[in-house]
Motif scaffolding. Sequence first.
Motif, PDB file in Angstrom:
ATOM      1  N   ALA A 102       0.783  -1.225   0.197  1.00 20.09           N
ATOM      2  CA  ALA A 102       0.000   0.026  -0.014  1.00 20.09           C
ATOM      3  C   ALA A 102       0.971   1.313   0.096  1.00 20.09           C
ATOM      4  O   ALA A 102       0.495   2.317  -0.820  1.00 20.09           O
ATOM      5  CB  ALA A 102      -0.910  -0.004   1.242  1.00 20.09           C
ATOM      6  N   LEU A 103       2.149   0.983   0.723  1.00 23.41           N
ATOM      7  CA  LEU A 103       2.876   2.357   0.838  1.00 23.41           C
ATOM      8  C   LEU A 103       3.476   2.544  -0.639  1.00 23.41           C
ATOM      9  O   LEU A 103       4.171   3.728  -0.711  1.00 23.41           O
ATOM     10  CB  LEU A 103       4.005   2.261   2.008  1.00 23.41           C
ATOM     11  CG  LEU A 103       4.601   3.369   2.595  1.00 23.41           C
ATOM     12  CD1 LEU A 103       3.546   4.136   3.250  1.00 23.41           C
ATOM     13  CD2 LEU A 103       5.728   2.934   3.317  1.00 23.41           C
ATOM     14  N   MET A 104       3.714   1.504  -1.287  1.00 22.50           N
ATOM     15  CA  MET A 104       4.329   1.644  -2.666  1.00 22.50           C
ATOM     16  C   MET A 104       3.406   2.395  -3.567  1.00 22.50           C
ATOM     17  O   MET A 104       3.991   2.895  -4.519  1.00 22.50           O
ATOM     18  CB  MET A 104       4.598   0.220  -3.196  1.00 22.50           C
ATOM     19  CG  MET A 104       5.870  -0.215  -2.488  1.00 22.50           C
ATOM     20  SD  MET A 104       7.285   0.497  -2.782  1.00 22.50           S
ATOM     21  CE  MET A 104       7.578   0.421  -4.594  1.00 22.50           C
ATOM     22  N   ILE A 105       2.072   2.500  -3.404  1.00 25.13           N
ATOM     23  CA  ILE A 105       1.201   3.072  -4.325  1.00 25.13           C
ATOM     24  C   ILE A 105       1.815   4.604  -4.588  1.00 25.13           C
ATOM     25  O   ILE A 105       1.619   4.934  -5.994  1.00 25.13           O
ATOM     26  CB  ILE A 105      -0.296   3.108  -3.830  1.00 25.13           C
ATOM     27  CG1 ILE A 105      -0.658   1.489  -3.621  1.00 25.13           C
ATOM     28  CG2 ILE A 105      -1.086   3.882  -4.738  1.00 25.13           C
ATOM     29  CD1 ILE A 105      -0.611   0.924  -4.957  1.00 25.13           C
ATOM     30  N   PRO A 106       2.054   5.241  -3.592  1.00 28.90           N
ATOM     31  CA  PRO A 106       2.294   6.929  -3.939  1.00 28.90           C
ATOM     32  C   PRO A 106       3.695   6.803  -5.112  1.00 28.90           C
ATOM     33  O   PRO A 106       3.807   7.718  -5.817  1.00 28.90           O
ATOM     34  CB  PRO A 106       2.691   7.519  -2.484  1.00 28.90           C
ATOM     35  CG  PRO A 106       1.730   6.829  -1.691  1.00 28.90           C
ATOM     36  CD  PRO A 106       1.842   5.346  -2.247  1.00 28.90           C
ATOM     37  N   PHE A 107       4.631   5.974  -4.595  1.00 31.00           N
ATOM     38  CA  PHE A 107       5.681   5.708  -5.587  1.00 31.00           C
ATOM     39  C   PHE A 107       5.585   5.363  -6.946  1.00 31.00           C
ATOM     40  O   PHE A 107       5.988   5.972  -7.979  1.00 31.00           O
ATOM     41  CB  PHE A 107       6.711   4.660  -4.936  1.00 31.00           C
ATOM     42  CG  PHE A 107       7.297   5.162  -3.343  1.00 31.00           C
ATOM     43  CD1 PHE A 107       8.463   5.830  -3.473  1.00 31.00           C
ATOM     44  CD2 PHE A 107       6.604   4.908  -2.349  1.00 31.00           C
ATOM     45  CE1 PHE A 107       9.097   6.256  -2.396  1.00 31.00           C
ATOM     46  CE2 PHE A 107       7.281   5.251  -1.124  1.00 31.00           C
ATOM     47  CZ  PHE A 107       8.412   6.130  -1.181  1.00 31.00           C
ATOM     48  N   GLU A 108       4.337   4.674  -7.180  1.00 32.97           N
ATOM     49  CA  GLU A 108       4.224   4.182  -8.301  1.00 32.97           C
ATOM     50  C   GLU A 108       3.391   4.913  -9.273  1.00 32.97           C
ATOM     51  O   GLU A 108       3.392   5.345 -10.489  1.00 32.97           O
ATOM     52  CB  GLU A 108       3.371   2.550  -8.356  1.00 32.97           C
ATOM     53  CG  GLU A 108       3.932   1.577  -7.739  1.00 32.97           C
ATOM     54  CD  GLU A 108       3.860   0.181  -8.371  1.00 32.97           C
ATOM     55  OE1 GLU A 108       2.768  -0.040  -8.752  1.00 32.97           O
ATOM     56  OE2 GLU A 108       4.843  -0.451  -8.703  1.00 32.97           O
ATOM     57  N   ILE A 109       2.638   5.639  -8.616  1.00 32.65           N
ATOM     58  CA  ILE A 109       1.772   7.100  -8.915  1.00 32.65           C
ATOM     59  C   ILE A 109       2.835   7.968  -9.528  1.00 32.65           C
ATOM     60  O   ILE A 109       2.798   8.652 -10.696  1.00 32.65           O
ATOM     61  CB  ILE A 109       0.819   7.573  -8.033  1.00 32.65           C
ATOM     62  CG1 ILE A 109      -0.271   6.501  -7.874  1.00 32.65           C
ATOM     63  CG2 ILE A 109       0.266   8.894  -8.584  1.00 32.65           C
ATOM     64  CD1 ILE A 109      -1.532   6.877  -6.909  1.00 32.65           C
ATOM     65  N   ARG A 161       4.101  -2.576 -16.522  1.00 32.50           N
ATOM     66  CA  ARG A 161       2.774  -2.890 -16.080  1.00 32.50           C
ATOM     67  C   ARG A 161       2.343  -2.564 -14.570  1.00 32.50           C
ATOM     68  O   ARG A 161       2.120  -3.415 -13.876  1.00 32.50           O
ATOM     69  CB  ARG A 161       2.223  -4.187 -16.579  1.00 32.50           C
ATOM     70  CG  ARG A 161       2.115  -4.261 -18.045  1.00 32.50           C
ATOM     71  CD  ARG A 161       1.415  -5.632 -18.483  1.00 32.50           C
ATOM     72  NE  ARG A 161       0.104  -6.035 -17.920  1.00 32.50           N
ATOM     73  CZ  ARG A 161      -0.801  -5.305 -18.407  1.00 32.50           C
ATOM     74  NH1 ARG A 161      -0.851  -4.407 -19.566  1.00 32.50           N
ATOM     75  NH2 ARG A 161      -2.259  -5.480 -18.188  1.00 32.50           N
ATOM     76  N   THR A 162       2.798  -1.441 -14.015  1.00 31.40           N
ATOM     77  CA  THR A 162       2.553  -1.203 -12.636  1.00 31.40           C
ATOM     78  C   THR A 162       1.169  -0.894 -12.354  1.00 31.40           C
ATOM     79  O   THR A 162       0.383  -0.720 -13.418  1.00 31.40           O
ATOM     80  CB  THR A 162       3.448   0.042 -12.249  1.00 31.40           C
ATOM     81  OG1 THR A 162       2.898   1.300 -12.945  1.00 31.40           O
ATOM     82  CG2 THR A 162       5.011  -0.038 -12.407  1.00 31.40           C
ATOM     83  N   LEU A 163       0.682  -1.020 -11.071  1.00 28.21           N
ATOM     84  CA  LEU A 163      -0.691  -0.925 -10.762  1.00 28.21           C
ATOM     85  C   LEU A 163      -1.675   0.262 -11.267  1.00 28.21           C
ATOM     86  O   LEU A 163      -2.516   0.077 -11.944  1.00 28.21           O
ATOM     87  CB  LEU A 163      -0.873  -1.219  -9.282  1.00 28.21           C
ATOM     88  CG  LEU A 163      -2.196  -1.162  -8.946  1.00 28.21           C
ATOM     89  CD1 LEU A 163      -2.813  -2.647  -9.391  1.00 28.21           C
ATOM     90  CD2 LEU A 163      -2.334  -1.204  -7.417  1.00 28.21           C
ATOM     91  N   PRO A 164      -0.894   1.424 -11.245  1.00 30.62           N
ATOM     92  CA  PRO A 164      -1.476   2.690 -11.832  1.00 30.62           C
ATOM     93  C   PRO A 164      -1.532   2.623 -13.318  1.00 30.62           C
ATOM     94  O   PRO A 164      -2.333   3.235 -14.207  1.00 30.62           O
ATOM     95  CB  PRO A 164      -0.527   3.890 -11.413  1.00 30.62           C
ATOM     96  CG  PRO A 164       0.005   3.149 -10.277  1.00 30.62           C
ATOM     97  CD  PRO A 164       0.203   1.959 -10.303  1.00 30.62           C
ATOM     98  N   GLN A 165      -0.309   1.940 -13.982  1.00 34.43           N
ATOM     99  CA  GLN A 165      -0.547   1.858 -15.560  1.00 34.43           C
ATOM    100  C   GLN A 165      -1.654   0.901 -15.811  1.00 34.43           C
ATOM    101  O   GLN A 165      -2.386   1.122 -16.913  1.00 34.43           O
ATOM    102  CB  GLN A 165       0.836   1.236 -16.020  1.00 34.43           C
ATOM    103  CG  GLN A 165       1.967   2.208 -15.948  1.00 34.43           C
ATOM    104  CD  GLN A 165       3.471   1.631 -16.155  1.00 34.43           C
ATOM    105  OE1 GLN A 165       3.458   0.439 -16.132  1.00 34.43           O
ATOM    106  NE2 GLN A 165       4.225   2.358 -16.777  1.00 34.43           N
ATOM    107  N   VAL A 166      -1.859  -0.230 -14.954  1.00 33.39           N
ATOM    108  CA  VAL A 166      -2.656  -1.180 -15.551  1.00 33.39           C
ATOM    109  C   VAL A 166      -4.345  -0.644 -15.263  1.00 33.39           C
ATOM    110  O   VAL A 166      -5.075  -0.843 -16.069  1.00 33.39           O
ATOM    111  CB  VAL A 166      -2.696  -2.584 -14.737  1.00 33.39           C
ATOM    112  CG1 VAL A 166      -3.619  -3.651 -15.192  1.00 33.39           C
ATOM    113  CG2 VAL A 166      -1.354  -3.102 -15.030  1.00 33.39           C
ATOM    114  N   VAL A 167      -4.357  -0.149 -14.093  1.00 32.57           N
ATOM    115  CA  VAL A 167      -5.905   0.213 -13.729  1.00 32.57           C
ATOM    116  C   VAL A 167      -6.162   1.620 -13.427  1.00 32.57           C
ATOM    117  O   VAL A 167      -7.327   1.916 -13.477  1.00 32.57           O
ATOM    118  CB  VAL A 167      -6.249  -0.352 -12.388  1.00 32.57           C
ATOM    119  CG1 VAL A 167      -5.983  -2.079 -12.454  1.00 32.57           C
ATOM    120  CG2 VAL A 167      -5.570   0.086 -11.129  1.00 32.57           C
ATOM    121  N   GLY A 168      -5.086   2.440 -13.755  1.00 33.86           N
ATOM    122  CA  GLY A 168      -5.448   3.859 -13.608  1.00 33.86           C
ATOM    123  C   GLY A 168      -5.223   4.355 -12.320  1.00 33.86           C
ATOM    124  O   GLY A 168      -5.163   3.718 -11.377  1.00 33.86           O
TER     125      GLY A 168
END
Length: 284
Positions: free
Chosen positions: A178-185, A196-203
């Motif tokens: 969950a803490l990685m989400i800001p880094f991936e965004i 294919r990071t999570l923000p790339q896949v689902v927005g």
Amino acid sequence: MQLFKRIFDFYINSSIHVSLAVVALGWVTCLSLDINVNYELLAFLFFSTVTGYNFVKYAEIAGLHHRSLAKSLKSIQVFSVFCGIGMIVTAFWLPLEVWVACGILGLITLLYAVPFFLPATSTDNNKGNLRSISGVKIYIIGLVWAGVTVLLPVLEHGLSMYWDVWVLFTQHFLFVIALMIPFEIRDTSYDLASLRTLPQVVGIKKAKIIGVIWLFLFLILDFLKDDLSMPMLTTHLIIVAVVVVCITLSRKRTSTKSYFTSFWVEGIPLLWLSLALLFNYLLD
């Protein structure tokens, strides 16, 4: 002022900040399971995290540009060497079980950075390593962090892998991804599409929602423990609220000088430890 900025940048870029975060989560494990803190283990966690992270971040750069390294990178290399020595020295205070676990986790870290037998992707510069496998980056990081911060303290104390240990392991895994989400965004505009990071896949919006769901599951797991600690539950409620705010405020990177993720978000485990120590003192 420039001197302070250079020192601060070295603190971030040399992985001192992230290493202290790992130490904090290891300490949190000791508080959660009510086991004594082994400061040799915490020192080992710090030295090994600096060594591992800097290897992953700078090994390729150093190999390509070893004759013309920037002064700051040379300083990080020297610092990493001393931390590598510290890692070896402190390892002698640890039992064999910890060595074996470190070997497995270290191998995963090595395969994350170094090319091996995986087929290379056509667009990824990190060819043939675990990092080049689409969509697994944050889960590998979450697995290694949970292993280092939960399993190592447990093995160092010679404890069995009982129910609450696995619940805590899962909590740390969920917290880290969950803490990685800001880094991936933050890196959405710069990450290769093949990752294919999570923000790339689902927005970005859905990635934030998924991150909040992971944190909700993190809290639910507290109530599945055999030994529910009110000080730790209180701490977790605050920490989850802080991470939710950070996820909500996350944006694509617009400036290389922004410290929102690299300092504030990455420092949340230090806040977790501080609150855990405070509430253990006040509520126990």
